[in-house]
Design a protein around this motif. Structure first.
Motif, PDB file in Angstrom:
ATOM      1  N   SER A  99     -32.077  42.530  -2.446  1.00 44.51           N
ATOM      2  CA  SER A  99     -32.935  41.424  -2.882  1.00 44.51           C
ATOM      3  C   SER A  99     -33.576  40.682  -1.712  1.00 44.51           C
ATOM      4  N   ALA A 100     -33.055  40.889  -0.490  1.00 45.46           N
ATOM      5  CA  ALA A 100     -33.543  40.138   0.674  1.00 45.46           C
ATOM      6  C   ALA A 100     -34.369  40.969   1.630  1.00 45.46           C
ATOM      7  N   THR A 101     -34.381  42.300   1.449  1.00 51.57           N
ATOM      8  CA  THR A 101     -35.124  43.123   2.403  1.00 51.57           C
ATOM      9  C   THR A 101     -35.507  44.454   1.798  1.00 51.57           C
ATOM     10  N   GLN A 102     -36.588  45.036   2.322  1.00 57.56           N
ATOM     11  CA  GLN A 102     -36.965  46.418   2.074  1.00 57.56           C
ATOM     12  C   GLN A 102     -37.204  47.058   3.439  1.00 57.56           C
ATOM     13  N   ILE A 103     -36.589  48.208   3.641  1.00 58.33           N
ATOM     14  CA  ILE A 103     -36.659  48.872   4.947  1.00 58.33           C
ATOM     15  C   ILE A 103     -37.346  50.216   4.762  1.00 58.33           C
ATOM     16  N   ARG A 104     -38.455  50.408   5.469  1.00 57.09           N
ATOM     17  CA  ARG A 104     -39.262  51.615   5.342  1.00 57.09           C
ATOM     18  C   ARG A 104     -39.365  52.300   6.699  1.00 57.09           C
ATOM     19  N   PHE A 105     -39.639  53.609   6.641  1.00 56.97           N
ATOM     20  CA  PHE A 105     -40.021  54.349   7.835  1.00 56.97           C
ATOM     21  C   PHE A 105     -41.375  54.964   7.537  1.00 56.97           C
ATOM     22  N   GLY A 123     -43.213  38.767   1.574  1.00 57.70           N
ATOM     23  CA  GLY A 123     -42.374  38.275   2.659  1.00 57.70           C
ATOM     24  C   GLY A 123     -42.925  38.661   4.015  1.00 57.70           C
ATOM     25  N   ASP A 124     -42.307  38.128   5.069  1.00 62.53           N
ATOM     26  CA  ASP A 124     -42.661  38.505   6.439  1.00 62.53           C
ATOM     27  C   ASP A 124     -42.282  39.969   6.675  1.00 62.53           C
ATOM     28  N   ASP A 125     -42.933  40.593   7.647  1.00 61.55           N
ATOM     29  CA  ASP A 125     -42.587  41.952   8.067  1.00 61.55           C
ATOM     30  C   ASP A 125     -42.339  41.982   9.568  1.00 61.55           C
ATOM     31  N   VAL A 126     -41.359  42.795   9.976  1.00 60.72           N
ATOM     32  CA  VAL A 126     -41.194  43.196  11.369  1.00 60.72           C
ATOM     33  C   VAL A 126     -41.448  44.688  11.438  1.00 60.72           C
ATOM     34  N   GLU A 133     -38.973  44.324   5.865  1.00 59.45           N
ATOM     35  CA  GLU A 133     -39.502  43.171   5.135  1.00 59.45           C
ATOM     36  C   GLU A 133     -38.417  42.125   4.914  1.00 59.45           C
ATOM     37  N   ALA A 134     -38.746  40.869   5.162  1.00 62.62           N
ATOM     38  CA  ALA A 134     -37.894  39.742   4.795  1.00 62.62           C
ATOM     39  C   ALA A 134     -38.374  39.262   3.432  1.00 62.62           C
ATOM     40  N   SER A 135     -37.852  39.869   2.372  1.00 61.89           N
ATOM     41  CA  SER A 135     -38.345  39.598   1.022  1.00 61.89           C
ATOM     42  C   SER A 135     -38.112  38.144   0.639  1.00 61.89           C
ATOM     43  N   ASN A 136     -39.182  37.473   0.227  1.00 64.65           N
ATOM     44  CA  ASN A 136     -39.120  36.054  -0.127  1.00 64.65           C
ATOM     45  C   ASN A 136     -38.501  35.215   0.987  1.00 64.65           C
ATOM     46  N   GLY A 137     -38.690  35.691   2.216  1.00 63.98           N
ATOM     47  CA  GLY A 137     -38.105  34.981   3.345  1.00 63.98           C
ATOM     48  C   GLY A 137     -39.018  34.996   4.551  1.00 63.98           C
TER      49      GLY A 137
END
Length: 371
Positions: free
Chosen positions: A85-91, A107-110, A157-161
């Protein structure tokens, strides 16, 4: 609210964590809140990972991201490997330049660039990005990449964060990296040159769905800006790790970015501990409040066997993890004066779900690699 802490030493044990281990023992740290809360160092007769087998959901996992097929040109739509619920991690991989813009409203992305180089164009201007760069995109930033060399990247992704810098405490704000090292986009000649009246699409991710907005011009048409909210870039080579020659620092000492429910840490080359009594490999640990996901970028991963650049490991909460047998065997030799690995660790407060895409690139025998 305060943790219940009654420090004491029982039985045959060292008094200082990660040093002076009793002969013939292996240290395991039982901690809360990752490496930030109270902890106990337990001494065992056998390595805590010397299991005969592990069955069920707590199996540790390893994945080879380099086996992924090329994703589409929309980094926000494809390549998802892990999520909660707090992040999605992609390659994501891009062999050619993006012909549209993207914007993440969730949300923000790194973005961590694993390989390749590109020109980044966004609301704020232009940046060149290369292997080893972190780029932080504030929520709602429009951007695209013009690829110079085929690019692969980790997208977190920092989902909703949001992303913030860690509190560096006693060592001060200039430790690890000086905020002055953060580069920002510029409204320069390449940025102005890409502005035109040609039709452009913006693909917007919102509530995990992609919407498409079409403009009769390039919406990256800023003439100037001022403020304190903007994308930033820093390369892993510009990170100067905290070190102690007499004590093996926990991963939390290498925190690069923090979000509300997870942290992003960066392991970069550093000298090995030189004190003869200090542990010089990662200690076994049972941090049952966090899942630990590590992306291996480059170098020699001194605590792991059979792991190469581009792989990822996931150690779920609830099972002890630590160095492989070969790392323990060769620990006194230190494999040279320096640890030369570069890796990105994501510690999540909420358990990570593994996507079908990730399962398709999993090394199923990883659980047996400690035998």
């Amino acid at each position: 609210m305060k943790w219940i802490t009654v420090p004491r030493v029982e039985g045959t044990a060292s008094r200082q964590a990660h040093t002076n281990l009793p002969d013939g023992t292996y240290e395991r740290e039982l901690g809360r809140e990752g490496f930030y809360g109270p902890a106990t160092q337990m001494h065992h007769r056998h390595p805590p990972t010397s299991w005969s087998s592990v069955e069920g959901a707590l199996q540790p996992h390893a994945f080879d991201a380099l086996k992924l097929e090329q994703t589409s040109s929309c980094p926000l739509a494809d390549g998802q490997l892990f999520s909660n619920s707090a992040t999605q991690i992609r390659f994501v991989t891009l062999a050619s330049s993006m012909q549209h813009l993207v914007r993440n409203a969730d949300g923000d992305d790194v973005m961590f660039i694993h390989s390749g180089s590109a020109e980044l164009f966004c609301d704020y201007g232009h940046l060149t990005v290369n292997t080893g760069d972190y780029v932080v995109f504030p929520r709602g930033t429009m951007w695209r990449l013009t690829v110079d060399e085929p690019l692969s990247a980790l997208l977190i992704e920092a989902s909703n964060g949001s992303y913030q810098l860690p509190d560096k405490g006693l060592v001060g704000q200039h430790a690890v990296f000086d905020p002055a090292m953060l580069d920002v986009p510029a409204i320069d000649e390449p940025f102005v040159a890409q502005q035109n009246d040609v039709e452009w699409q913006v693909r917007v991710k919102s509530r995990n769905q992609i919407s498409t907005m079409t403009y009769p011009f390039n919406p990256l048409d800023a003439t100037g800006w001022h403020g304190t909210l903007m994308p930033v870039r820093i390369n892993c080579k510009d990170i100067r790790p905290l070190m102690s020659h007499r004590y093996h620092l926990p991963p939390s000492a290498h925190t690069t970015f923090v979000s509300q429910r997870f942290v992003v840490c960066t392991f970069v080359p550093r000298p090995f501990e030189s004190d003869p009594d200090a542990l010089n490999v990662p200690f076994f640990h049972s941090n049952d409040d966090y899942d630990e996901l590590i992306f291996y970028h480059q170098g020699q991963f001194f605590s792991r066997d059979h792991i190469h650049s581009g792989m990822m490991t996931l150690h779920p909460r609830g099972i002890v993890h630590g160095p492989h047998p070969k790392a323990l065997k060769h620990a006194p030799a230190k494999r040279g004066a320096m640890a030369d690995e570069v890796a990105v660790m994501i510690d999540t407060r909420d358990a990570l779900d593994i996507s079908e895409l990730a399962q398709s690139i999993e090394w199923a025998s990883y659980v047996d690699s400690w035998k």
